[in-house]
Design an enzyme around this catalytic site. Structure first.
Site, mmCIF file in Angstrom:
data_model
loop_
_atom_site.group_PDB
_atom_site.id
_atom_site.type_symbol
_atom_site.label_atom_id
_atom_site.label_comp_id
_atom_site.label_asym_id
_atom_site.label_seq_id
_atom_site.Cartn_x
_atom_site.Cartn_y
_atom_site.Cartn_z
ATOM 1 N N HIS A 43 41.420 40.494 41.087
ATOM 2 C CA HIS A 43 41.819 41.789 41.762
ATOM 3 C C HIS A 43 40.917 42.118 42.955
ATOM 4 O O HIS A 43 39.517 41.872 42.994
ATOM 5 C CB HIS A 43 41.829 42.958 40.894
ATOM 6 N N HIS A 53 30.433 47.295 37.003
ATOM 7 C CA HIS A 53 30.619 48.690 37.395
ATOM 8 C C HIS A 53 29.186 49.570 37.949
ATOM 9 O O HIS A 53 29.334 50.746 37.622
ATOM 10 C CB HIS A 53 31.370 49.540 36.322
ATOM 11 N N GLU A 68 43.354 47.097 39.951
ATOM 12 C CA GLU A 68 43.187 46.942 38.514
ATOM 13 C C GLU A 68 42.149 48.043 37.988
ATOM 14 O O GLU A 68 42.540 48.222 36.875
ATOM 15 C CB GLU A 68 42.576 45.420 38.705
ATOM 16 N N GLU A 69 41.370 48.439 38.776
ATOM 17 C CA GLU A 69 40.114 49.151 37.989
ATOM 18 C C GLU A 69 40.746 50.629 37.647
ATOM 19 O O GLU A 69 40.269 51.197 36.488
ATOM 20 C CB GLU A 69 38.966 49.627 39.013
ATOM 21 N N ASP A 119 32.807 41.697 39.565
ATOM 22 C CA ASP A 119 34.071 42.297 39.486
ATOM 23 C C ASP A 119 34.695 42.963 40.643
ATOM 24 O O ASP A 119 34.412 43.941 40.912
ATOM 25 C CB ASP A 119 33.695 43.308 38.252
ATOM 26 N N ASP A 152 38.968 37.190 36.001
ATOM 27 C CA ASP A 152 38.389 38.517 35.990
ATOM 28 C C ASP A 152 37.406 38.924 34.777
ATOM 29 O O ASP A 152 37.195 39.823 34.277
ATOM 30 C CB ASP A 152 39.419 39.772 36.073
HETATM 31 ZN ZN LIG Z 1 37.792 43.314 37.063
#
Ligand SMILES: [Zn+2]
Length: 459
Positions: free
Chosen positions: A272, A416, A318-319, A284, A346
């Site tokens: 993503h 994140h 995606e998030e 990520d 991912d």
């Molecule tokens: Zn991800």
């Protein structure tokens, strides 16, 4: 009898020949990714020239341009943009919290409402929704609820540990608001004890008052827990000013090499393109983005002619919505496309360990039959399991969904948070991931995975 023996020996030598051919081709894919690879430089550019790229942000738009230009520079057969509607949530410029006058490191959770100024209230610690319900409205009303269930250290898979905690982040605010809470603190979803809070998506239940929800760094979660043991009636404050705007237009970015035998049958693979708005979205999922681009590139540069159409998809959103994945599946169904398999990277740019598959037992067996070809590259996980969030909407109709499985011990250290930056990705590990992804795509292209694959239909 003689002719049977001859036939048998012919079959054996043909299969030895095929094995040898596969070994040589896989060797070429690894050499291309390891000796003159582009994955690491591409990741540097995505992280440093574009940066964090939450759906709806100007940086996400820039990422779309970045990906399109890069894919076009490789002169694949086709590069195009698939329109996707995305949510537009923006973190505020105020993110403050503290207890008894001591400030804490926080990140507003994605989707959270503003606190509309400073909230001050008694804070109460819980570890799960049952504990919260037991305390009940009488004890929760007017307070800030602090969800402090940490990763279970006994679990070897950090993904399992994450799965065991993520409901606090996603649903904690509504559960607490039902009992009259005014705000929520959630312990960051990580093993790592540092002072970086980890954001991530949260949602509100319909009909329940929306209260602000923020992540605390692991260090501050432990500090707050200690404070509450000594002073149970401590007063905390919370001040965040995030906002949600109307949805925006964005895109999945797609590139293809057309199949030489079955151009209408597709092997789709990707990662993503969006990320959270902190750090640089390096693991990520910058890693998955460059793994996918590199896989398509090395397959092409080694001169391999794919039988099926190889489609690299860089999904948007995606998030916080998965609208890229949902739109991709909807379009595939609308067009009645035939997908041979869907693969996703991912899970970070760490050293690859193998693949997991959400498919039929026969498809899994087929994938496992390639183990000896991939074992020299230290790939040893070939088992049933998770495919990926973006490819999940393709589930059904026998399409095998496959996830690249890098080592996961350090993934949630950065996930994140501010530390998910280029500098925390190891060049060789990233390159091994790209090569492994390419090798699996090659084997699927050459042998298929079986299953009664028909054109996708709308449900
Ligand atoms: Zn991800």
């Amino acid at each position: 009898m003689k002719s049977i023996l001859f036939a048998l020996s012919l079959i054996t030598s043909l299969s030895i020949f095929a094995q040898k051919e596969d070994s040589l081709q896989i060797r070429k894919l690894f050499d291309a990714a390891l000796v003159q690879g582009h994955a690491y430089d591409n990741l540097r550019s995505l992280c440093k020239d574009v940066g964090a790229r939450l759906s709806g942000s100007p940086e996400a738009e820039k990422a779309v341009e970045w990906a399109k230009e890069l894919l076009e520079s490789y002169q694949f057969d086709t590069v195009w943009l698939m329109p996707v509607k995305v949510p537009h949530w923006v973190r505020g410029d105020i993110e403050k919290a503290g207890v008894n006058g001591v400030s804490m490191s926080i990140k507003t959770l994605g989707g959270s409402v503003s606190s509309n100024g400073k909230i001050e209230a008694e804070v109460i610690e819980v570890h799960n929704f049952d504990e919260l319900a037991e305390l009940g409205e009488k004890l929760i009303k007017g307070k800030i609820v602090f969800f402090n269930r940490g990763f279970d250290k006994r679990l070897i898979s950090t993904g399992d540990a994450y799965g065991g905690c993520v409901n606090q982040r996603w649903g904690g605010a509504s559960e607490a608001a039902k009992l009259g809470a005014v705000g929520v603190f959630v312990r960051s979803l990580s093993h790592k004890k540092d002072n970086h809070a980890h954001t991530g998506s949260m949602g509100y239940e319909e009909g329940v008052t929306k209260i602000p929800s923020v992540a605390l760094s692991v260090e501050d979660a432990e500090m707050l827990s200690d404070v509450l043991k000594k002073m149970p009636k401590s007063i905390a404050y919370l001040n965040v000013n995030s906002q949600t705007f109307p949805d925006k237009n964005s895109y999945n970015v797609i590139a293809e090499i057309t199949g030489s035998v079955n151009p209408d049958k597709i092997i789709t693979f990707g990662g993503h393109l969006d990320s959270w708005d902190v750090g640089e979205g390096a693991h990520d999922d910058g890693a998955g983005v460059v793994h996918s681009i590199e896989a398509l590139r090395v397959i092409e540069t080694t001169g391999y002619q794919p039988r099926y159409t190889l489609r690299c998809v860089l999904f948007m959103n995606e998030e916080n919505g998965n609208n890229g994945g949902k739109t991709y599946a909807a379009v595939a169904k609308e067009k009645g496309e035939i997908h041979i398999a869907a693969l996703e990277s991912d899970a970070g740019g760490f050293v690859p360990r193998g693949f997991t598959m959400d498919g039929t037992p026969e498809q899994l067996k087929k994938m496992q039959s390639w183990e000896s070809l991939l074992e020299p590259y230290k790939l040893h996980i070939f088992k049933a399991g998770w495919g990926g969030v973006d490819i999940k909407p393709l589930k059904g109709q026998n399409i095998p969904l496959i996830g690249l499985r890098p080592d996961d011990q350090r993934y949630f250290d950065h996930h994140h948070s501010d530390t998910d930056v280029f500098e925390n990705v190891h060049q060789r590990e990233l390159e091994l991931g790209a090569a492994s992804f390419a090798a699996m795509i090659y084997l699927i292209d050459k042998y298929g995975l079986g299953g009664d694959l028909k054109p996708l239909k709308k449900e």
